[in-house]
Scaffold this motif. Structure first.
Motif, PDB file in Angstrom:
ATOM      1  N   LYS A  26       0.889  -1.102  -0.114  1.00  0.00           N
ATOM      2  CA  LYS A  26      -0.098   0.079  -0.110  1.00  0.00           C
ATOM      3  C   LYS A  26       0.805   1.187   0.082  1.00  0.00           C
ATOM      4  N   SER A  27       1.957   1.077   0.785  1.00  0.00           N
ATOM      5  CA  SER A  27       2.922   2.145   0.774  1.00  0.00           C
ATOM      6  C   SER A  27       3.402   2.695  -0.471  1.00  0.00           C
ATOM      7  N   SER A  28       3.348   1.894  -1.756  1.00  0.00           N
ATOM      8  CA  SER A  28       4.026   2.142  -3.098  1.00  0.00           C
ATOM      9  C   SER A  28       2.871   2.969  -3.641  1.00  0.00           C
ATOM     10  N   LEU A  29       1.486   2.769  -3.220  1.00  0.00           N
ATOM     11  CA  LEU A  29       0.439   3.440  -3.962  1.00  0.00           C
ATOM     12  C   LEU A  29       0.094   4.855  -3.508  1.00  0.00           C
ATOM     13  N   THR A  30       1.060   5.562  -2.866  1.00  0.00           N
ATOM     14  CA  THR A  30       1.247   6.856  -2.519  1.00  0.00           C
ATOM     15  C   THR A  30       1.678   7.806  -3.562  1.00  0.00           C
ATOM     16  N   GLU A  31       2.482   7.091  -4.684  1.00  0.00           N
ATOM     17  CA  GLU A  31       3.043   7.814  -5.853  1.00  0.00           C
ATOM     18  C   GLU A  31       2.063   7.417  -6.936  1.00  0.00           C
ATOM     19  N   GLN A  32       2.423   7.864  -8.064  1.00  0.00           N
ATOM     20  CA  GLN A  32       1.585   7.818  -9.343  1.00  0.00           C
ATOM     21  C   GLN A  32       1.599   6.304  -9.732  1.00  0.00           C
ATOM     22  N   ALA A  66     -13.553  -3.187   0.865  1.00  0.00           N
ATOM     23  CA  ALA A  66     -13.039  -3.249  -0.213  1.00  0.00           C
ATOM     24  C   ALA A  66     -13.732  -4.651  -1.082  1.00  0.00           C
ATOM     25  N   ILE A  67     -14.031  -5.597  -0.286  1.00  0.00           N
ATOM     26  CA  ILE A  67     -14.795  -6.949  -0.978  1.00  0.00           C
ATOM     27  C   ILE A  67     -15.786  -7.014   0.286  1.00  0.00           C
ATOM     28  N   GLN A  68     -16.952  -7.347  -0.273  1.00  0.00           N
ATOM     29  CA  GLN A  68     -18.156  -7.731   0.457  1.00  0.00           C
ATOM     30  C   GLN A  68     -19.102  -8.510  -0.345  1.00  0.00           C
ATOM     31  N   ALA A  69     -20.042  -9.458   0.459  1.00  0.00           N
ATOM     32  CA  ALA A  69     -20.895 -10.042  -0.242  1.00  0.00           C
ATOM     33  C   ALA A  69     -22.068  -9.062  -0.751  1.00  0.00           C
ATOM     34  N   TYR A  70     -22.508  -9.281  -1.732  1.00  0.00           N
ATOM     35  CA  TYR A  70     -23.907  -8.377  -2.217  1.00  0.00           C
ATOM     36  C   TYR A  70     -25.004  -9.265  -2.786  1.00  0.00           C
ATOM     37  N   LYS A  71     -26.024  -9.459  -1.939  1.00  0.00           N
ATOM     38  CA  LYS A  71     -27.100 -10.299  -2.196  1.00  0.00           C
ATOM     39  C   LYS A  71     -26.362 -11.879  -2.697  1.00  0.00           C
ATOM     40  N   GLN A  72     -26.523 -12.200  -3.677  1.00  0.00           N
ATOM     41  CA  GLN A  72     -25.797 -13.619  -4.171  1.00  0.00           C
ATOM     42  C   GLN A  72     -24.910 -13.470  -5.074  1.00  0.00           C
ATOM     43  N   ALA A  73     -24.393 -12.177  -5.124  1.00  0.00           N
ATOM     44  CA  ALA A  73     -23.094 -11.782  -5.844  1.00  0.00           C
ATOM     45  C   ALA A  73     -21.920 -11.082  -5.090  1.00  0.00           C
ATOM     46  N   TRP A  74     -20.986 -10.604  -5.482  1.00  0.00           N
ATOM     47  CA  TRP A  74     -19.929  -9.798  -4.898  1.00  0.00           C
ATOM     48  C   TRP A  74     -19.996  -8.442  -5.224  1.00  0.00           C
ATOM     49  N   LEU A  75     -19.525  -7.530  -4.310  1.00  0.00           N
ATOM     50  CA  LEU A  75     -19.411  -6.206  -4.540  1.00  0.00           C
ATOM     51  C   LEU A  75     -17.950  -5.769  -4.185  1.00  0.00           C
ATOM     52  N   VAL A  76     -16.969  -5.454  -5.080  1.00  0.00           N
ATOM     53  CA  VAL A  76     -15.811  -5.317  -5.035  1.00  0.00           C
ATOM     54  C   VAL A  76     -15.476  -3.752  -5.387  1.00  0.00           C
ATOM     55  N   ARG A  77     -14.618  -3.217  -4.651  1.00  0.00           N
ATOM     56  CA  ARG A  77     -14.104  -1.768  -4.950  1.00  0.00           C
ATOM     57  C   ARG A  77     -12.532  -1.639  -5.064  1.00  0.00           C
ATOM     58  N   PRO A  78     -11.893  -2.089  -6.151  1.00  0.00           N
ATOM     59  CA  PRO A  78     -10.487  -2.270  -6.155  1.00  0.00           C
ATOM     60  C   PRO A  78      -9.804  -0.982  -5.971  1.00  0.00           C
ATOM     61  N   LEU A  79     -10.243   0.231  -6.073  1.00  0.00           N
ATOM     62  CA  LEU A  79      -9.483   1.491  -5.917  1.00  0.00           C
ATOM     63  C   LEU A  79      -9.675   2.068  -4.415  1.00  0.00           C
ATOM     64  N   LEU A  80     -10.112   1.201  -3.547  1.00  0.00           N
ATOM     65  CA  LEU A  80     -10.331   1.883  -2.406  1.00  0.00           C
ATOM     66  C   LEU A  80      -8.993   2.395  -1.620  1.00  0.00           C
ATOM     67  N   ASP A  81      -8.120   1.913  -2.165  1.00  0.00           N
ATOM     68  CA  ASP A  81      -6.543   2.367  -1.424  1.00  0.00           C
ATOM     69  C   ASP A  81      -5.828   3.333  -2.313  1.00  0.00           C
ATOM     70  N   ILE A  82      -6.556   3.902  -3.190  1.00  0.00           N
ATOM     71  CA  ILE A  82      -5.858   4.701  -4.082  1.00  0.00           C
ATOM     72  C   ILE A  82      -6.638   6.110  -3.989  1.00  0.00           C
ATOM     73  N   SER A  83      -5.842   7.173  -4.257  1.00  0.00           N
ATOM     74  CA  SER A  83      -6.467   8.765  -3.991  1.00  0.00           C
ATOM     75  C   SER A  83      -7.036   9.271  -5.005  1.00  0.00           C
ATOM     76  N   ARG A  84      -7.920  10.193  -4.711  1.00  0.00           N
ATOM     77  CA  ARG A  84      -8.344  10.772  -6.223  1.00  0.00           C
ATOM     78  C   ARG A  84      -7.393  11.488  -6.918  1.00  0.00           C
ATOM     79  N   ASP A  85      -6.199  12.046  -6.434  1.00  0.00           N
ATOM     80  CA  ASP A  85      -5.271  12.748  -7.059  1.00  0.00           C
ATOM     81  C   ASP A  85      -4.387  11.763  -8.089  1.00  0.00           C
TER      82      ASP A  85
END
Length: 488
Positions: free
Chosen positions: A4-10, A169-188
């Motif tokens: 995760k620390s490497s994700l502070t850069e571009q 970041a990952i959670q069960a959603y009804k009978q499927a999955w809901l994934v947020r892959p960019l949750l550790d990435i900043s808007r910048d």
């Protein structure tokens, strides 16, 4: 594995692809092992910079793993004059990424005391749901700054650990999955990636309207917080993760303790109720904290919208402090909590809708005239099939009326008497209806929904419950079969 620390850069394209693979491939493989046929990836594709970056990454993943089906879904809310232009943008970009796209048009109507943001979000997810099969993976482009906004909104609403856990970041959603892959990435980082790759994206003009709470935080508050504390989005995400861990421990313990407090439909004490009941015996001896946790867990188990903290405290206070014979009804939203025989029930307003007596009366008359072979009556939440049969020793039937006026009523005076065929030998006399309701364990709010059959002014049967033994058809005679739903 990317630290995760490497994700502070571009971030680079290979890093973005690796993030997607780490989040998606284990879930995909799990679905395949479980036997879900051809699980697919569904991207919530707005065309904004966040989802544009995610679509770009998904395109790379689809190219590397061509056996995985992908689908972009763009929801046209009709709230902006530019909505049609955004549709064309998304179709063009999807073609560029060589990914299929589906346009879903929804209508968003803001009701009283409802947030337009919330209504639009609900409409979006309803559209996504139509394309999700068991094992599918829904991707959204929420990022680190979105997580900070969600956490601040939870603080504003006074929410507890569950709300402060924000988005997973990952959670069960009804009978499927809901994934947020960019949750550790900043808007910048997202904007830098889009600029580097020259990704064309749309700008929703409503994002500049600070009358929306999220926009107010995004435009005015979070920039000032970041100016003072540059890493606040990262540390807030860490706090949300800690709250999520603590909430998971609480949820696990509630799930372990809750079953001993539940009465499920079909239990003796839950006859004629559609909702699962919650036992109150001994509940008052628990700590206030556990009372709130368990009863909230019960409401979640029933799948209803939760009341506010103040409403929950009022519900618990009335349930535990009122006298046993008190008629309790505590309302919030589309639901209310009622109590009967030491058990609390949550019921929706729809469950309490009145039944059209005239329609039931007409069907009953048609049955007696031979115009219908059988008819179906609603008894509470159940269905009872009524028809004409020949009486046997083992089948109690209601005798035919013999030119007596027949009427179907919903609700009758508690003083009216009847002598059900289930009465014991010690009860040779007719009993008052109010006593029979209690003996059959019928909650007061269900009694007006049970069809009562009258011959003239005499109550001869309660559909689904009993037939008056004085009006039973003789063996070999034709009678009215009224199945008894109340197993005694």
């Amino acid at each position: 594995m990317i630290e995760k620390s490497s994700l502070t850069e571009q971030i680079s394209a290979p890093q973005l692809l690796s993030l997607l693979e780490q989040a998606i491939l284990p879930l995909y493989q799990m679905s395949v092992v479980k036997g879900e046929s051809s699980p697919k990836l569904v991207l919530a594709y707005s065309g904004g910079v966040d989802s544009e970056v995610l679509a770009c990454g998904l395109s790379a993943l689809a190219h590397k793993h061509p056996h995985i089906a992908c689908l972009l879904i763009h929801v046209h809310h009709g709230l902006s004059a530019n909505a049609d232009i955004w549709v064309q943008h998304c179709i063009t970009r999807a073609n560029h990424y060589q990914l299929p796209v589906q346009i879903e048009r929804v209508k968003v109507e803001k009701g009283p005391r409802q947030s337009l943001e919330a209504q639009a979000r609900d409409a979006r997810y309803q559209a996504f749901d139509r394309y999700l099969n068991p094992g599918d993976i829904l991707l959204t482009a929420h990022h680190q700054d979105d997580q900070l906004e969600t956490l601040l909104l939870a603080l504003k609403r006074g929410q507890g650990p569950k709300g402060l856990a924000a988005m997973g970041a990952i959670q069960a959603y009804k009978q499927a999955w809901l994934v947020r892959p960019l949750l550790d990435i900043s808007r910048d980082q997202i904007e830098q990636f889009a600029a580097q790759k020259q990704l064309s994206h749309i700008e929703d003009e409503s994002n500049q309207d600070d009358s929306f709470d999220r926009n107010f935080l995004r435009l005015d508050i979070i920039p000032r917080l970041k100016q003072r504390w540059p890493s606040i989005a990262t540390t807030a995400g860490r706090s949300a993760a800690l709250c999520a861990e603590q909430q998971q421990v609480i949820d696990d313990e509630v799930s372990h303790r809750l079953p001993e407090w539940l009465i499920v439909p079909g239990d003796t004490n839950a006859l004629m109720t559609e909702s699962t009941g919650f036992k109150l015996t001994g509940f008052g001896q628990l700590s206030a904290a556990w009372q709130a946790l368990l009863f909230r867990g019960y409401l979640i188990y029933c799948g209803v919208n939760l009341p506010s903290q103040a409403q929950l405290q009022q519900i618990l206070s009335q349930l535990l402090a009122a006298k046993d014979d008190a008629n309790i009804s505590i309302q919030w939203g589309d639901y209310q909590v009622k109590r009967f025989a030491g058990i609390a029930y949550v019921v929706s307003h729809k469950e309490l809708d009145a039944i059209d007596a005239s329609a039931v009366q007409q069907q009953f008359e048609q049955l007696l005239k031979g115009e219908l072979q059988q008819t179906v009556c609603r008894v509470g939440h159940k269905q009872c099939q009524i028809g004409l049969q020949i009486a046997t020793d083992n089948t109690p039937l209601l005798a035919l009326p013999n030119n007596t006026v027949v009427s179907i009523r919903f609700g009758a005076a508690g003083s009216i008497k009847c002598q059900p065929q289930f009465a014991t030998s010690q009860r040779q006399k007719a009993r008052e209806l109010k006593k029979l309701w209690q003996e059959c364990n019928i909650p007061p709010w269900r009694r007006p929904q049970i069809p009562l059959v009258f011959y003239g002014d005499t109550l001869v049967a309660a559909v689904g419950l009993w037939v008056d033994k004085r009006y039973l058809a003789q063996t070999g005679d034709q009678g009215i079969c009224i199945p008894l739903l109340n197993t005694r």
